[in-house]
Design an enzyme around this catalytic site. Structure first.
Site: not given
Ligand SMILES: *Cc1c(COP(=O)(O)O)cnc(C)c1O
Length: 434
Positions: A107
């Protein structure tokens, strides 16, 4: 480029307005009016470009006139200023490691890009923006870090006391400066409710310029396409494109991958790897979409019962079920399978997965068994140290702390304890210097 609301297609905004608003006024998600096609020769020559060049090429058409190229190029450079290595793990399977950013989770890319775009827009608004977010863990850390030190933007993060991991809490509370953390004596849902109430409070919205840093924001969603281009850049056998498995919760990341493919990126197939929250796997079996309440799992960043970005995926395929099924598979992996996968991959291949990556790995491995002759990669979305409480008991090994985490451990915790009370939150927000 214009973006339209998925609720009412005549409700439009450019990149700047879509970024500042997050959601369309009719509560719809924004979707790009056209999807750019990248020249074939450019894609074939991708190995010769830098990460910055690739990212700028991919994102420019979406940003359009909202940010001048020179400025955008600086933003992109800061967004992708760490590595995204593709690491071989086992026969036919590689890991695209997306955890080398400052908060050790993928993210970071979306949060860094969005924060810098907002920082640029705020310079012309002559007003300070307050970003208000509720977090159950990962999002808050990436947002806090992404916005840290961005002039003109203040960030207020609400998190449930005692319900985020210690690494996550350090990431929220050790920064200070323009980042404030409120430690709410309640649950994540309480935090979210307080934030939602603030957004609909007209007094508050007259006094402050409030916005969210929600994962549906186009400035967080679109730069996630970069991962897929970086993966292909490092993919050796360009004649046989990879199957890509994406650990999915809100489906923003995989939707960005599908968008990249639509722009011409060669990808053999996508797998949405889910935990017990199996709304999308069930949909791809039955053609019938049924939201559910989220259940708690080891891969908690994927505990989503009604993935918000799924409407974008349907839009990308013109709501047509069969064309979508050609490109996208999905499966649900249990906590037991997640634990076994972490143990097995560590023992046999000496590679340490986090619970989210383990879901991605197993989903890919199952797919490849049913489709011999193909090869693939999964996205390793978080560093295993973020989930050491799950991973260490499985492997029996302590995970060394990366420097970025250990430096945070020495910082004092800066957070303000708060009861679950909207009036307290409102007074706090109004009392802050403008
Ligand atoms: C947010 C997150 C996900 C999921 O991603 P999306 O875009 O919401 O499908 C997967 N793994 C981790 C470690 C995350 O922080």
């Amino acid at each position: 480029m214009q973006f339209y609301s998925l609720n009412n297609h005549s409700e439009k905004a450019d990149f700047e307005v879509a970024t500042i608003r997050g959601q369309a006024p009719d509560k719809g998600l924004y979707f790009p009016q056209e999807i750019p096609t990248l020249p074939k020769a450019w894609i074939e020559g991708i190995a010769g470009f830098s990460r910055e060049e690739i990212a700028l090429k991919v994102i420019s058409p979406y940003v359009g006139d909202s940010i001048p190229t020179r400025e955008l190029s600086g933003i992109v450079e800061q967004t992708v200023s760490f590595d995204f290595p593709l690491v071989p793990v086992s026969e036919g399977i590689s890991s695209l490691e997306l955890f080398h950013g400052p908060t050790l989770a993928f993210k970071d890319v979306g949060a860094r890009f969005m924060s810098r775009c907002l920082g640029y827009f705020v310079r012309h608004l002559n007003r300070k923006i307050t970003v208000l977010v509720a977090t159950s863990g990962d999002t808050g850390g990436a947002v806090a870090n992404g916005f840290y030190g961005v002039d003109g933007v203040d960030v207020v993060i609400l998190y449930p006391s005692g319900k985020v991991s210690s690494v996550q809490e350090w990431q929220l509370t050790s920064l200070g400066k323009n980042i404030s953390a409120l430690e709410v004596k309640g649950t994540f849902d309480d935090c979210q409710r307080l934030v939602k109430q603030a957004f609909t409070d007209s007094d508050l919205n007259r006094a402050l310029f409030l916005t969210s840093a929600n994962s549906i924001n186009v400035a967080r969603w679109l730069p996630q396409q970069f991962y897929y281009f970086f993966a292909y850049q490092q993919w050796a056998d360009k004649g046989h494109p990879p199957v890509i498995s994406v650990p999915s919760g809100n489906f923003g990341n995989i939707c960005a991958g599908l968008l990249a493919r639509r722009s011409g990126l060669p990808v053999a197939h996508f797998i949405a790897a889910c935990n017990a929250n199996d709304v999308v796997p069930a949909y791809l079996c039955s053609g019938h979409y049924q939201a559910k309440d989220a259940v708690a799992t080891l891969s908690n960043a994927m505990d989503v019962g009604n993935p918000s970005n799924f409407v974008r995926i349907l839009e990308l395929f013109d709501q047509a079920f069969h064309p979508l099924k050609e490109v996208l598979s999905s499966c649900s992996i249990s906590d037991e399978q997640t634990r076994q996968t972490i143990a097995r991959v560590y023992d046999r291949h000496h590679y340490l997965l986090d619970p989210h990556g383990a879901v991605g790995y197993l989903a890919l491995s199952q797919y490849l068994q049913e489709h011999p002759g193909q090869q693939g990669l999964f996205l390793e979305t978080a560093h295993p140290v973020k989930f050491y409480d799950v991973v260490e008991p499985i492997t029996g090994q302590q995970i060394p702390m990366p420097a970025s985490v250990s430096s945070m451990l020495n910082q004092p915790k800066q957070s303000l304890p708060m009861e679950v009370s909207y009036q307290t939150l409102k007074q706090y927000l109004l009392s802050r210097p403008a």
